[in-house]
Design a protein around this motif. Structure first.
Motif, PDB file in Angstrom:
ATOM      1  N   LEU A 259       0.808  -0.649  -0.146  1.00 45.33           N
ATOM      2  CA  LEU A 259      -0.203  -0.308   0.154  1.00 45.33           C
ATOM      3  C   LEU A 259       1.155   0.943  -0.431  1.00 45.33           C
ATOM      4  N   VAL A 260       1.879   1.165   0.984  1.00 47.10           N
ATOM      5  CA  VAL A 260       2.749   2.667   1.264  1.00 47.10           C
ATOM      6  C   VAL A 260       3.386   2.657   0.023  1.00 47.10           C
ATOM      7  N   LYS A 261       4.192   1.323  -1.025  1.00 50.14           N
ATOM      8  CA  LYS A 261       4.880   1.404  -2.353  1.00 50.14           C
ATOM      9  C   LYS A 261       3.939   2.345  -3.258  1.00 50.14           C
ATOM     10  N   ASN A 262       2.535   2.053  -3.577  1.00 44.26           N
ATOM     11  CA  ASN A 262       1.995   2.117  -4.806  1.00 44.26           C
ATOM     12  C   ASN A 262       1.924   3.132  -4.473  1.00 44.26           C
ATOM     13  N   PHE A 263       1.418   3.963  -3.063  1.00 45.25           N
ATOM     14  CA  PHE A 263       0.796   5.476  -2.590  1.00 45.25           C
ATOM     15  C   PHE A 263       1.408   6.387  -3.449  1.00 45.25           C
ATOM     16  N   ILE A 264       2.996   6.388  -2.988  1.00 43.95           N
ATOM     17  CA  ILE A 264       4.600   7.025  -2.763  1.00 43.95           C
ATOM     18  C   ILE A 264       4.181   7.043  -4.554  1.00 43.95           C
ATOM     19  N   GLN A 265       4.445   5.750  -5.283  1.00 48.60           N
ATOM     20  CA  GLN A 265       5.255   5.732  -6.856  1.00 48.60           C
ATOM     21  C   GLN A 265       4.264   6.150  -7.478  1.00 48.60           C
ATOM     22  N   VAL A 281       2.107  11.193 -14.804  1.00 53.02           N
ATOM     23  CA  VAL A 281       1.571  10.934 -13.812  1.00 53.02           C
ATOM     24  C   VAL A 281       0.929  11.656 -12.379  1.00 53.02           C
ATOM     25  N   LEU A 282      -0.528  11.322 -12.671  1.00 51.90           N
ATOM     26  CA  LEU A 282      -0.812  12.437 -11.293  1.00 51.90           C
ATOM     27  C   LEU A 282      -0.708  12.007  -9.941  1.00 51.90           C
ATOM     28  N   LYS A 283       0.813  12.249  -8.811  1.00 49.64           N
ATOM     29  CA  LYS A 283       0.579  11.637  -7.502  1.00 49.64           C
ATOM     30  C   LYS A 283       1.822  13.038  -6.536  1.00 49.64           C
ATOM     31  N   PRO A 284       1.270  12.560  -5.367  1.00 50.59           N
ATOM     32  CA  PRO A 284       1.396  13.615  -4.358  1.00 50.59           C
ATOM     33  C   PRO A 284       3.115  13.610  -3.922  1.00 50.59           C
ATOM     34  N   PHE A 285       3.686  12.432  -3.954  1.00 48.25           N
ATOM     35  CA  PHE A 285       4.819  12.587  -3.148  1.00 48.25           C
ATOM     36  C   PHE A 285       5.873  12.290  -4.678  1.00 48.25           C
ATOM     37  N   GLU A 286       7.502  12.106  -4.374  1.00 48.49           N
ATOM     38  CA  GLU A 286       8.215  11.395  -5.325  1.00 48.49           C
ATOM     39  C   GLU A 286       8.873  10.678  -4.445  1.00 48.49           C
ATOM     40  N   PRO A 287       9.213   9.510  -4.620  1.00 52.87           N
ATOM     41  CA  PRO A 287      10.169   9.133  -3.608  1.00 52.87           C
ATOM     42  C   PRO A 287      11.530   9.091  -3.328  1.00 52.87           C
ATOM     43  N   VAL A 288      11.875   9.628  -2.327  1.00 54.77           N
ATOM     44  CA  VAL A 288      13.449   9.804  -2.483  1.00 54.77           C
ATOM     45  C   VAL A 288      14.301   8.257  -1.599  1.00 54.77           C
ATOM     46  N   ASN A 289      14.235   7.448  -1.644  1.00 55.33           N
ATOM     47  CA  ASN A 289      14.962   6.058  -2.130  1.00 55.33           C
ATOM     48  C   ASN A 289      13.966   5.182  -2.673  1.00 55.33           C
ATOM     49  N   ARG A 290      13.989   4.486  -3.993  1.00 53.66           N
ATOM     50  CA  ARG A 290      13.554   3.608  -4.744  1.00 53.66           C
ATOM     51  C   ARG A 290      13.436   2.631  -4.447  1.00 53.66           C
ATOM     52  N   LYS A 310      10.618  -2.421   6.590  1.00 53.70           N
ATOM     53  CA  LYS A 310      11.139  -1.554   5.648  1.00 53.70           C
ATOM     54  C   LYS A 310      10.605  -0.350   5.504  1.00 53.70           C
ATOM     55  N   LEU A 311      12.157   0.632   5.657  1.00 51.68           N
ATOM     56  CA  LEU A 311      11.328   1.750   5.338  1.00 51.68           C
ATOM     57  C   LEU A 311      11.436   2.507   3.842  1.00 51.68           C
ATOM     58  N   ARG A 312      10.327   3.326   3.796  1.00 52.30           N
ATOM     59  CA  ARG A 312      10.117   4.438   3.117  1.00 52.30           C
ATOM     60  C   ARG A 312       9.927   5.787   2.796  1.00 52.30           C
ATOM     61  N   VAL A 313      10.905   6.636   1.955  1.00 50.82           N
ATOM     62  CA  VAL A 313      11.036   8.175   2.451  1.00 50.82           C
ATOM     63  C   VAL A 313      10.583   9.228   0.592  1.00 50.82           C
ATOM     64  N   ALA A 314       9.287   9.508   1.207  1.00 47.81           N
ATOM     65  CA  ALA A 314       8.990  10.290  -0.378  1.00 47.81           C
ATOM     66  C   ALA A 314       8.813  11.891   0.311  1.00 47.81           C
ATOM     67  N   GLU A 315       9.218  12.586  -0.699  1.00 50.70           N
ATOM     68  CA  GLU A 315       8.936  13.865  -0.496  1.00 50.70           C
ATOM     69  C   GLU A 315       8.158  15.008  -0.963  1.00 50.70           C
ATOM     70  N   LYS A 316       6.887  15.565  -0.554  1.00 51.58           N
ATOM     71  CA  LYS A 316       6.255  16.539  -1.232  1.00 51.58           C
ATOM     72  C   LYS A 316       5.918  16.907  -2.213  1.00 51.58           C
ATOM     73  N   LEU A 317       5.268  16.687  -3.706  1.00 47.80           N
ATOM     74  CA  LEU A 317       5.481  17.301  -4.351  1.00 47.80           C
ATOM     75  C   LEU A 317       5.120  18.886  -4.889  1.00 47.80           C
ATOM     76  N   PRO A 318       5.412  20.132  -5.905  1.00 46.86           N
ATOM     77  CA  PRO A 318       4.522  20.802  -5.874  1.00 46.86           C
ATOM     78  C   PRO A 318       3.366  20.853  -6.104  1.00 46.86           C
ATOM     79  N   GLU A 319       2.042  21.603  -5.479  1.00 51.24           N
ATOM     80  CA  GLU A 319       0.194  21.433  -6.161  1.00 51.24           C
ATOM     81  C   GLU A 319       0.957  21.579  -7.757  1.00 51.24           C
TER      82      GLU A 319
END
Length: 319
Positions: A259-265, A281-290, A310-319
């Protein structure tokens, strides 16, 4: 929060810490903390991650969530800190409580989805596959009345099969569901060890403890509606994290991590990306670590419960 690997029996006589924070440095690095920033730890637990975040704040603020009454008591010495706010609620209500406290946007959010050592090692909570206790498994013992007892003793064979197969990925879910249904007709199944006695007949040889953990995980997820809560929470993060802010999520089994992976990617829980007219692709975040970050050998040796993290990190993209 999630079932991790079975407890080490050689350490059961020792008094364990409330919770050893998993991949602490990686979590802090992932948040990219600013000293004047606003951060949220939605799984306070034993407070290991939260206390480390506070150490890096000057004029900033830390908001923490946890529905477990034990976690609230564990935060007692922090309550007078003006930088600290404890909200005793499920993280699926993230946006609601931030709005109540007039916090429109935050710089980062951390979620450690694992069950704390304290919860596992307290037999009365019913999370442990080794300690005997009531069939409970509630994260919020103050408010929720629905427990593992109701799942085990009142669900139909079809409902039990669904829970065991979907949330525990138990290979013989129908056979086990039928056995549980038959066993409880003689007398209710009251404790975890009474349930284990049934599981022993169906567990694969040399993989008994993994099998027990899968079944307990499945029941616990059903009791606490964990996957639904996770989806609600993740959906809200895109609305409350500032552009450039960080989302740091640590999961312990494939259902959560997927769920986390799909949401982030992809910006979608099913992994089907939404696209605009131009195919972007319309997504709110960009993965920091692939790829997910995992604990190193030294941490796994000192804290076996970090093995499956398993740790996933993502950065919020501009609107």
């Amino acid at each position: 929060m999630t079932m991790q690997s079975p407890e080490n029996p050689e350490k059961m006589e020792q008094t364990p810490p409330y919770h050893v924070p998993v991949m602490l440095k990686a979590c802090l690095d992932g948040l990219n903390i600013r000293r004047d920033g606003i951060y949220v730890d939605v799984t306070f637990g034993g407070g290991g991650h939260s206390r480390a975040i506070l150490e890096q704040l000057d004029t900033g603020k830390l908001v923490v969530f946890d529905q477990d009454p034990d976690a609230f008591e564990n935060a007692a010495e922090l309550q007078d800190d003006p930088r600290f706010l404890f909200i005793q609620a499920n993280f699926r209500f993230l946006k609601r409580y931030l709005k109540i406290h007039r916090i429109p946007l935050v710089d980062g959010i951390l979620a450690d989805l694992g069950v704390s050592s304290h919860q596992i090692d307290d037999a009365s909570r019913g999370f442990s596959t080794r300690l005997d206790g009531p069939l409970d498994m509630r994260m919020n013992t103050d408010q929720d009345e629905f427990s593992a007892w109701e799942v085990v003793n009142e669900y139909s064979i079809e409902e039990l099969q669904r829970v065991l197969g979907r949330y525990g990925e138990v290979h013989n879910a129908k056979t086990l569901a039928t056995a549980i249904f038959a066993s409880r007709h003689n007398a209710p199944i009251e404790t975890g060890q009474a349930l284990i006695a049934i599981l022993k007949r169906f567990a694969p040889k040399f993989k008994e403890f993994k099998y027990y953990a899968q079944v307990f995980q499945a029941i616990r997820i059903e009791v606490n509606r964990e996957l639904e809560a996770l989806e609600d929470f993740l959906t809200q993060t895109q609305e409350v994290i500032k552009p450039g802010g960080r989302l740091v999520i640590m999961s312990y089994h494939s259902l959560e991590d997927r769920l986390v992976k799909n949401f982030i990617q992809k910006g979608d829980f099913q992994g089907e990306p939404r696209k605009d007219f131009y195919g972007n692709v319309l997504k709110p975040f960009e993965p920091v670590n692939r790829k997910p970050i995992e604990a190193d050998d030294a941490e796994v040796a000192s804290n076996p419960r970090s093995r499956s993290a398993k740790l996933r990190v993502a950065e919020k993209l501009p609107e």
